[in-house]
Design an enzyme around this catalytic site. Structure first.
Site, PDB file in Angstrom:
ATOM      1  N   ASN A 149       0.799  -1.230   0.000  1.00 28.07           N
ATOM      2  CA  ASN A 149       0.000   0.000   0.000  1.00 28.07           C
ATOM      3  C   ASN A 149       0.827   1.273   0.000  1.00 28.07           C
ATOM      4  OD1 ASN A 149       0.341  -1.339   2.662  1.00 28.07           O
ATOM      5  ND2 ASN A 149      -0.361   0.620   3.439  1.00 28.07           N
ATOM      6  N   GLN A 179      -5.159  -3.942  -1.532  1.00 30.87           N
ATOM      7  CA  GLN A 179      -4.821  -2.976  -2.583  1.00 30.87           C
ATOM      8  C   GLN A 179      -4.914  -3.587  -3.980  1.00 30.87           C
ATOM      9  OE1 GLN A 179      -4.426   0.247  -2.340  1.00 30.87           O
ATOM     10  NE2 GLN A 179      -4.247   0.461  -0.113  1.00 30.87           N
ATOM     11  N   SER A 197     -11.029  -5.338   1.107  1.00 32.01           N
ATOM     12  CA  SER A 197     -11.792  -4.271   1.768  1.00 32.01           C
ATOM     13  C   SER A 197     -12.471  -3.423   0.694  1.00 32.01           C
ATOM     14  CB  SER A 197     -10.817  -3.411   2.578  1.00 32.01           C
ATOM     15  OG  SER A 197     -11.491  -2.385   3.232  1.00 32.01           O
ATOM     16  N   THR A 236     -25.052  -9.387  13.113  1.00 33.01           N
ATOM     17  CA  THR A 236     -26.087  -9.112  12.107  1.00 33.01           C
ATOM     18  C   THR A 236     -25.444  -8.496  10.875  1.00 33.01           C
ATOM     19  OG1 THR A 236     -27.691  -8.792  13.859  1.00 33.01           O
ATOM     20  CG2 THR A 236     -28.258  -7.876  11.701  1.00 33.01           C
ATOM     21  N   CYS A 321      -2.089   5.193   7.614  1.00 33.41           N
ATOM     22  CA  CYS A 321      -2.269   4.477   8.883  1.00 33.41           C
ATOM     23  C   CYS A 321      -1.194   4.835   9.907  1.00 33.41           C
ATOM     24  CB  CYS A 321      -2.245   2.974   8.652  1.00 33.41           C
ATOM     25  SG  CYS A 321      -3.542   2.418   7.551  1.00 33.41           S
TER      26      CYS A 321
HETATM   27  N1  PLP Z   1      -4.193  -3.951   4.165  1.00 31.92           N
HETATM   28  C1  PLP Z   1      -3.784  -3.019   3.297  1.00 31.92           C
HETATM   29  C2  PLP Z   1      -2.728  -3.349   2.296  1.00 31.92           C
HETATM   30  C3  PLP Z   1      -4.352  -1.735   3.324  1.00 31.92           C
HETATM   31  O1  PLP Z   1      -3.934  -0.800   2.453  1.00 31.92           O
HETATM   32  C4  PLP Z   1      -5.351  -1.455   4.283  1.00 31.92           C
HETATM   33  C5  PLP Z   1      -5.930  -0.099   4.399  1.00 31.92           C
HETATM   34  O2  PLP Z   1      -5.253   0.885   4.255  1.00 31.92           O
HETATM   35  C6  PLP Z   1      -5.745  -2.491   5.161  1.00 31.92           C
HETATM   36  C7  PLP Z   1      -5.152  -3.716   5.068  1.00 31.92           C
HETATM   37  C8  PLP Z   1      -6.807  -2.270   6.175  1.00 31.92           C
HETATM   38  O3  PLP Z   1      -8.083  -2.244   5.578  1.00 31.92           O
HETATM   39  P1  PLP Z   1      -9.298  -1.586   6.368  1.00 31.92           P
HETATM   40  O4  PLP Z   1      -9.083  -0.114   6.335  1.00 31.92           O
HETATM   41  O5  PLP Z   1     -10.519  -1.991   5.632  1.00 31.92           O
HETATM   42  O6  PLP Z   1      -9.258  -2.161   7.747  1.00 31.92           O
END
Ligand code: PLP
Length: 375
Positions: A149, A179, A197, A236, A321
Site C-alpha cells: 500500500n 490494494q 476491503s 447481524t 495508517c
Molecule cells: N491492508 C492493506 C494493504 C491496506 O492498504 C489497508 C488499508 O489501508 C488495510 C489492510 C486495512 O483495511 P481496512 O481499512 O478496511 O481495515
C-alpha cells in the site's frame, strides 16, 4: 480539490451511495428474520455476495463478509494457525506488510509463536524464492501481501503458492489483497486465504471480505455468536455496507479494462511530469498502476503533504495508517536518511486526470523551490 490518495480510500460513487440509502431507508429487514422482509433481505445478501465474489473470481460460498480488511487479516492468520496447530508455530511474513498483519504477528509472538519477517531489497522487491527458503517443516502460515500500500510493489503470491506445494504442503498461504481487489483471480492466485476491503474500490468503509479456499478446513470464527455467515462470522449482516460493496464491485468490474489502461497511462504521465523536478527520486516505479512513491530528499514528507494540503491537493506521506510516525515500510528499504524522510505517495483512481497530475507536479516543484530543505 485534487485527490491523489486513492490507496488511503477511494471516493464513493453516487450510485453506491444511492444503493446504500435505499437499503437503509426501505430494506431495513434483518436477513435472519422469518417474515417476508427478512427473507427478501436474505436473498439480497446472497446476490450481493455473488457480485462481490465475482470481483475476486471465487465461489460465493467461500466468501465471508467482515467489518474491514483489518478483520480479514486477523481472522485469516488466526484461522490458519488454528488449523495447523499440530504442525508448528512458525509464521513467515514480510517486514512491509500492513499493520493489520504485522501487529497481529507481534501479538502472536507474545503468545509464543515465532515469526520470520523478510526484508525487501532497496526497490521494495521480495522474491518467491526468498519466501520459500524461509519456510520450515514447522511453518504453519505464510502471509505475504499482494500489493504494497505504500510503494505499490506487487509480490509473487502465485509463485509462492506454487512453490509451497513442494516445500511444505501443510503450510497455509494468506494474502492481504486489499490494494489489489478486482485485479486478481482467487482461482489462479492459489492463496488459501485472501482478505479484501470495499473502501479501496469505491465502496463504503467498514466492510470487507475473507475468501477461504478448499484447503481451509472448518474455518475457525474470530467472532463466535449468532452464527451468521454460515456460522463462521457472527454479527447481524451490515446490509447497507454489503450492498455498497457489491455496487462498487459491479461498477469497477464493468469498467475494469478501461480503468486499468487509464491508471497505467496516468502513472506513466506522472512519472514523466515528476521526472522534470530536480532531485526527485522514484522509490518504486513498476508495480501496481495506482500507486507511485517518490522522494524529495531533504524535504520532510509531512511538510510537503501540509504544503500541498494548503493548496487543496491530497497526497500522503507514506501510509495514512501511520499518522506522522516513520513508516516501517520505508524503514525496511534501508534508504539513505534524507531520501527516506522525503517519501510521499501519490495514488490514483479512475477519475484522476492529467490536469490533476500537472497541478500536483507544479505544486511539488514550487515546494522544492520555495521551501528550504530541513535535513
Ligand atoms: N491492508 C492493506 C494493504 C491496506 O492498504 C489497508 C488499508 O489501508 C488495510 C489492510 C486495512 O483495511 P481496512 O481499512 O478496511 O481495515
Amino acid at each position: 480539490m485534487i485527490y491523489l490518495d486513492h490507496a488511503a480510500t477511494a471516493p464513493l460513487p453516487h450510485a453506491v451511495a444511492e444503493e446504500m440509502y435505499m437499503v437503509l431507508r426501505e430494506q431495513y429487514g434483518n436477513p435472519s428474520s422469518q417474515y417476508r422482509m427478512g427473507l427478501e433481505m436474505k436473498h439480497r445478501v446472497a446476490s450481493w455476495r455473488q457480485t462481490a465474489a465475482s470481483a475476486l473470481d471465487c465461489p460465493a460460498d467461500r466468501l465471508f463478509f467482515t467489518s474491514c480488511g483489518t478483520e480479514g487479516d486477523n481472522w485469516a492468520i488466526r484461522a490458519a494457525l488454528w488449523q495447523n496447530r499440530h504442525s508448528g508455530r512458525h509464521i513467515v511474513t514480510t517486514a512491509v506488510e500492513h499493520s493489520a498483519v504485522l501487529e497481529c504477528c507481534k501479538w502472536l509472538e507474545r503468545d509464543g509463536y515465532e515469526v520470520s519477517y523478510l526484508t525487501p531489497d532497496q526497490q521494495g522487491n521480495i522474491t518467491a524464492a526468498q519466501v520459500l527458503e524461509a519456510v520450515r517443516p514447522d511453518t504453519a502460515l505464510v502471509t505475504v501481501m499482494l500489493v504494497n500500500n505504500e510503494i505499490g510493489a506487487v509480490y509473487p503470491v502465485e509463485g509462492i503458492a506454487q512453490g509451497l506445494v513442494a516445500r511444505n504442503p501443510k503450510t497455509l498461504l494468506h494474502t492481504d489483497a486489499v490494494q489489489g481487489l478486482t485485479t486478481f483471480s482467487a482461482r489462479t492466485l492459489g492463496a488459501d486465504l485472501i482478505s479484501v476491503s470495499a473502501h479501496k474500490i469505491g465502496g463504503p468503509k467498514g466492510i470487507g471480505a475473507l475468501y477461504a479456499g478448499p484447503r481451509v478446513k472448518n474455518l475457525r470464527p474470530l467472532l463466535p455468536g449468532g452464527g451468521q455467515e454460515s456460522g463462521v462470522r457472527s454479527g447481524t449482516e451490515a446490509t447497507a455496507q454489503i450492498a455498497g460493496f457489491a455496487k462498487a464491485a459491479e461498477l469497477r468490474m464493468a469498467n475494469l479494462e478501461k480503468d486499468q489502461a487509464h491508471l497505467r497511462a496516468i502513472k506513466d504521465y506522472a512519472i514523466q511530469r515528476l521526472s522534470e523536478i530536480p532531485d526527485l527520486q522514484f522509490i518504486h516505479r513498476d508495480g501496481a498502476p495506482h500507486i507511485l512513491a517518490v522522494s524529495l530528499p531533504g524535504w520532510p514528507s509531512q511538510n510537503t503533504v501540509n504544503d500541498l494540503s494548503a493548496q487543496d491537493i491530497c497526497i500522503s506521506a507514506g501510509s495514512a495508517c501511520h499518522q506522522g510516525k516513520p513508516s516501517h515500510v520505508i524503514a525496511a528499504l534501508k534508504l539513505p536518511k534524507r531520501t527516506a524522510a522525503g517519501v510521499i505517495r501519490l495514488s490514483f483512481g479512475p477519475e484522476t486526470s492529467e490536469a490533476d497530475i500537472d497541478a500536483c507536479a507544479a505544486a511539488l516543484r514550487k515546494h522544492r523551490e520555495t521551501r528550504l530543505p530541513m535535513l
